[in-house]
Design a protein around this motif. Sequence first.
Motif, mmCIF file in Angstrom:
data_model
loop_
_atom_site.group_PDB
_atom_site.id
_atom_site.type_symbol
_atom_site.label_atom_id
_atom_site.label_comp_id
_atom_site.label_asym_id
_atom_site.label_seq_id
_atom_site.Cartn_x
_atom_site.Cartn_y
_atom_site.Cartn_z
ATOM 1 N N PRO A 122 52.767 9.450 -7.034
ATOM 2 C CA PRO A 122 52.433 10.685 -6.293
ATOM 3 C C PRO A 122 53.374 11.842 -6.623
ATOM 4 O O PRO A 122 52.924 12.985 -6.768
ATOM 5 C CB PRO A 122 52.557 10.260 -4.831
ATOM 6 N N ARG A 125 52.444 13.149 -10.030
ATOM 7 C CA ARG A 125 51.255 14.007 -9.960
ATOM 8 C C ARG A 125 51.612 15.383 -9.422
ATOM 9 O O ARG A 125 51.118 16.408 -9.914
ATOM 10 C CB ARG A 125 50.206 13.361 -9.063
ATOM 11 N N GLN A 126 52.448 15.417 -8.404
ATOM 12 C CA GLN A 126 52.850 16.692 -7.812
ATOM 13 C C GLN A 126 53.621 17.531 -8.831
ATOM 14 O O GLN A 126 53.417 18.751 -8.926
ATOM 15 C CB GLN A 126 53.706 16.443 -6.577
ATOM 16 N N ASP A 135 42.543 18.642 -12.409
ATOM 17 C CA ASP A 135 42.659 17.839 -11.192
ATOM 18 C C ASP A 135 43.636 16.705 -11.450
ATOM 19 O O ASP A 135 43.517 15.967 -12.436
ATOM 20 C CB ASP A 135 41.293 17.256 -10.815
ATOM 21 N N ASP A 137 44.816 14.509 -8.729
ATOM 22 C CA ASP A 137 44.860 13.535 -7.640
ATOM 23 C C ASP A 137 44.469 12.129 -8.059
ATOM 24 O O ASP A 137 44.905 11.153 -7.437
ATOM 25 C CB ASP A 137 43.962 13.985 -6.481
ATOM 26 N N THR A 138 43.642 12.000 -9.081
ATOM 27 C CA THR A 138 43.180 10.674 -9.500
ATOM 28 C C THR A 138 43.803 10.229 -10.823
ATOM 29 O O THR A 138 43.434 9.178 -11.352
ATOM 30 C CB THR A 138 41.648 10.657 -9.643
#
Length: 310
Positions: A122, A125-126, A135, A137-138
């Motif tokens: 996470p 990703r951030q 995108d 998030d996935t």
Amino acid sequence: MVEPTALVALALDAAIGWPAGLYRRIGHPVGLFARVIDACERWGNRPSHSTARRQVQGVATMTLLIGMAGGGGWLLQWGLIWALGPFGWIGVALLAFPALAQRSLYDHVAPVAGALERGDLPAARQAVAMIVGRDVDTLDEAGVSRAAIESLSESFCDGVVAPLFWLLALGLPGIWAYKAINTADSLIGHREERWRAFGWAAARIDDGANLVPARLGGALICLAGGGWAIMMRDARLHASPNAGWTEAAMAGALGVKLAGPVSYDGDKHDKPWIGTGRSDTNASDIRRALALYRRACLLLWMLAGAMLLL
């Protein structure tokens, strides 16, 4: 005058970048360009306007923006030379270095590798969301890694090679006119229906401004780590006429695949793969890409130094 200016600007950017405290207090000079572009977009890109009218108003926006950035740079440069005489180039370097992004780019990509090394997907990703528009998030570890490496390679041109090229070519007016053009392309130079007509001029001018720097940047990456064959084969697979050169060079030097399917705002885009080898990239590949990036930047320094000697 230009060559020592370039070396000092490179050194200042590598040493201090654009300090976070300064950014919090006054922002960054490109923020002014963004505000001008936003105001022009509200004026000239109304849905009620015809396609032709929006395109013409996009051209007017770019004319205003380039005139403002280039003209302002010219006034400042010659004002410094008039006021400081033989030391004017030092003042020019101080005003030029914020347009470079050597340090900023490294400082934004390295945390992505650090988060993946800690097993914190996470956070990775951030971190990568700060530098890419897709995108996130996935994205899995491989997707995050590829996104970071692609951004590093493409931004080597936009943030380092191209600004320095235009500083060497045209001085302070050149580097800041380029930053204005590149900012406009990133904000409005898109193919979506909303932007296609109004942003047409921004995209085409940016393509022209990056034509030589993109190929120079790709060559520097290959000199630093190989990948010539992949760069020559796959550079044109990218949707951009320029971004593919540094991205394909990086893919070839690392022996990995970049690009491939990606999502923007929920829409999947089946981009072709660039490079051969693994697509399951990871944190170690980001570290290798950062090492290549440092060597390519060093080669750029050497090139600027050679121009000074000549």
